[in-house]
Design a protein around this motif. Structure first.
Motif, PDB file in Angstrom:
ATOM      1  N   VAL A  26     -35.207 -34.076-101.954  1.00  0.00           N
ATOM      2  CA  VAL A  26     -35.542 -35.253-102.961  1.00  0.00           C
ATOM      3  C   VAL A  26     -34.936 -34.696-104.095  1.00  0.00           C
ATOM      4  O   VAL A  26     -34.381 -33.651-104.532  1.00  0.00           O
ATOM      5  CB  VAL A  26     -37.050 -35.038-103.145  1.00  0.00           C
ATOM      6  CG1 VAL A  26     -37.904 -35.521-102.091  1.00  0.00           C
ATOM      7  CG2 VAL A  26     -37.424 -33.517-103.556  1.00  0.00           C
ATOM      8  N   SER A  27     -34.849 -35.948-105.203  1.00  0.00           N
ATOM      9  CA  SER A  27     -34.026 -35.707-106.478  1.00  0.00           C
ATOM     10  C   SER A  27     -35.164 -35.889-107.330  1.00  0.00           C
ATOM     11  O   SER A  27     -35.974 -37.070-107.492  1.00  0.00           O
ATOM     12  CB  SER A  27     -32.943 -36.659-106.586  1.00  0.00           C
ATOM     13  OG  SER A  27     -31.929 -36.405-105.763  1.00  0.00           O
ATOM     14  N   VAL A  28     -35.484 -34.968-108.191  1.00  0.00           N
ATOM     15  CA  VAL A  28     -36.520 -35.000-109.283  1.00  0.00           C
ATOM     16  C   VAL A  28     -35.923 -35.194-110.581  1.00  0.00           C
ATOM     17  O   VAL A  28     -35.112 -34.527-110.952  1.00  0.00           O
ATOM     18  CB  VAL A  28     -37.573 -33.762-109.309  1.00  0.00           C
ATOM     19  CG1 VAL A  28     -38.447 -34.179-110.291  1.00  0.00           C
ATOM     20  CG2 VAL A  28     -37.936 -33.576-107.889  1.00  0.00           C
ATOM     21  N   HIS A  29     -36.239 -36.486-111.242  1.00  0.00           N
ATOM     22  CA  HIS A  29     -35.811 -36.813-112.446  1.00  0.00           C
ATOM     23  C   HIS A  29     -36.585 -36.248-113.530  1.00  0.00           C
ATOM     24  O   HIS A  29     -37.711 -36.871-113.565  1.00  0.00           O
ATOM     25  CB  HIS A  29     -35.434 -38.294-112.659  1.00  0.00           C
ATOM     26  CG  HIS A  29     -34.138 -38.836-111.746  1.00  0.00           C
ATOM     27  ND1 HIS A  29     -32.922 -38.905-112.063  1.00  0.00           N
ATOM     28  CD2 HIS A  29     -34.514 -38.922-110.488  1.00  0.00           C
ATOM     29  CE1 HIS A  29     -32.316 -39.452-111.201  1.00  0.00           C
ATOM     30  NE2 HIS A  29     -33.067 -39.424-109.967  1.00  0.00           N
ATOM     31  N   TYR A  30     -36.497 -35.059-114.268  1.00  0.00           N
ATOM     32  CA  TYR A  30     -37.331 -34.550-114.946  1.00  0.00           C
ATOM     33  C   TYR A  30     -36.757 -34.671-116.561  1.00  0.00           C
ATOM     34  O   TYR A  30     -35.489 -34.501-116.827  1.00  0.00           O
ATOM     35  CB  TYR A  30     -37.527 -32.974-114.621  1.00  0.00           C
ATOM     36  CG  TYR A  30     -38.850 -32.156-114.888  1.00  0.00           C
ATOM     37  CD1 TYR A  30     -39.808 -32.519-114.515  1.00  0.00           C
ATOM     38  CD2 TYR A  30     -38.724 -31.227-116.163  1.00  0.00           C
ATOM     39  CE1 TYR A  30     -41.015 -31.972-114.835  1.00  0.00           C
ATOM     40  CE2 TYR A  30     -39.672 -30.677-116.408  1.00  0.00           C
ATOM     41  CZ  TYR A  30     -41.178 -31.150-115.639  1.00  0.00           C
ATOM     42  OH  TYR A  30     -42.240 -30.398-116.238  1.00  0.00           O
ATOM     43  N   LYS A  31     -37.695 -35.202-117.440  1.00  0.00           N
ATOM     44  CA  LYS A  31     -37.691 -34.947-118.772  1.00  0.00           C
ATOM     45  C   LYS A  31     -37.659 -33.721-119.385  1.00  0.00           C
ATOM     46  O   LYS A  31     -38.675 -33.082-119.357  1.00  0.00           O
ATOM     47  CB  LYS A  31     -38.635 -36.203-119.428  1.00  0.00           C
ATOM     48  CG  LYS A  31     -38.673 -37.562-118.978  1.00  0.00           C
ATOM     49  CD  LYS A  31     -39.896 -38.254-119.828  1.00  0.00           C
ATOM     50  CE  LYS A  31     -39.914 -39.563-119.038  1.00  0.00           C
ATOM     51  NZ  LYS A  31     -41.308 -40.279-119.307  1.00  0.00           N
ATOM     52  N   ILE A  32     -36.653 -33.503-120.123  1.00  0.00           N
ATOM     53  CA  ILE A  32     -36.360 -32.222-121.115  1.00  0.00           C
ATOM     54  C   ILE A  32     -36.361 -32.387-122.374  1.00  0.00           C
ATOM     55  O   ILE A  32     -35.599 -33.232-122.811  1.00  0.00           O
ATOM     56  CB  ILE A  32     -35.246 -31.268-120.383  1.00  0.00           C
ATOM     57  CG1 ILE A  32     -35.574 -30.943-118.974  1.00  0.00           C
ATOM     58  CG2 ILE A  32     -35.162 -30.115-121.348  1.00  0.00           C
ATOM     59  CD1 ILE A  32     -34.661 -30.042-118.390  1.00  0.00           C
ATOM     60  N   ARG A  33     -37.382 -31.754-123.422  1.00  0.00           N
ATOM     61  CA  ARG A  33     -37.241 -32.084-124.735  1.00  0.00           C
ATOM     62  C   ARG A  33     -36.542 -30.713-125.439  1.00  0.00           C
ATOM     63  O   ARG A  33     -36.636 -29.726-125.148  1.00  0.00           O
ATOM     64  CB  ARG A  33     -38.820 -32.059-125.198  1.00  0.00           C
ATOM     65  CG  ARG A  33     -39.002 -33.184-126.238  1.00  0.00           C
ATOM     66  CD  ARG A  33     -40.201 -33.396-126.712  1.00  0.00           C
ATOM     67  NE  ARG A  33     -40.953 -34.674-126.059  1.00  0.00           N
ATOM     68  CZ  ARG A  33     -41.853 -34.688-125.260  1.00  0.00           C
ATOM     69  NH1 ARG A  33     -42.218 -33.511-124.633  1.00  0.00           N
ATOM     70  NH2 ARG A  33     -42.144 -35.785-124.839  1.00  0.00           N
ATOM     71  N   GLU A  34     -35.505 -31.233-126.168  1.00  0.00           N
ATOM     72  CA  GLU A  34     -34.531 -30.163-126.816  1.00  0.00           C
ATOM     73  C   GLU A  34     -34.839 -30.486-128.478  1.00  0.00           C
ATOM     74  O   GLU A  34     -34.122 -31.412-128.898  1.00  0.00           O
ATOM     75  CB  GLU A  34     -33.287 -30.049-126.361  1.00  0.00           C
ATOM     76  CG  GLU A  34     -33.276 -29.383-124.771  1.00  0.00           C
ATOM     77  CD  GLU A  34     -31.747 -29.760-124.291  1.00  0.00           C
ATOM     78  OE1 GLU A  34     -30.838 -30.565-124.790  1.00  0.00           O
ATOM     79  OE2 GLU A  34     -31.408 -29.055-123.345  1.00  0.00           O
ATOM     80  N   GLY A  35     -35.685 -29.776-128.970  1.00  0.00           N
ATOM     81  CA  GLY A  35     -35.856 -30.219-130.414  1.00  0.00           C
ATOM     82  C   GLY A  35     -36.579 -31.341-130.545  1.00  0.00           C
ATOM     83  O   GLY A  35     -37.463 -31.637-130.016  1.00  0.00           O
TER      84      GLY A  35
END
Length: 115
Positions: A26-35
């Motif tokens: 599977v490919s998981v598209h994960y949101k990452i918050r930087e600042g």
């Protein structure tokens, strides 16, 4: 006690993802918050297990990065998961594939199901 669980499940927004199980890549598209910026990072690997049921359900994805095995546990109902893509359907005979941790190289391959 049952009423509390019912109310919790109603309050959580359920994401709709394609059905996948242990052994699938599977490919998981994960949101990452930087600042104050937000980006989407791709995490692709083999699903080792799906754990629990309902709004507390999680799944574990394992990938090999620079020769080191990396596992990550994702909650199914996480608002940070943008989408999940099933790249290949694996042919396995068990629900939890922890034996893959001990295998490397060709031995760690999973046969894919014919469609």
């Amino acid at each position: 006690m049952d009423l509390v669980k019912f109310v919790e499940e109603q309050s959580v927004v359920k994401n709709t993802f394609p059905s996948f199980k242990a052994g699938d890549t599977v490919s998981v598209h994960y949101k990452i918050r930087e600042g104050n910026k937000e980006r989407i990072q791709l995490y692709q690997g083999v699903c080792l297990q799906r754990n629990s049921v309902g709004n507390s359900e999680t799944f574990t994805v394992r990938k090999v990065s620079n020769g080191i095995g990396v596992e990550r546990i994702f909650p199914i109902n996480s608002p940070n998961i943008d989408k999940i893509e099933v790249n290949s359907v694996g042919k396995v005979r068990r629900a939890k594939l922890f034996y893959l941790r001990a295998l490397t190289g060709k031995a760690a391959r999973i046969k894919s199901k014919r469609v």
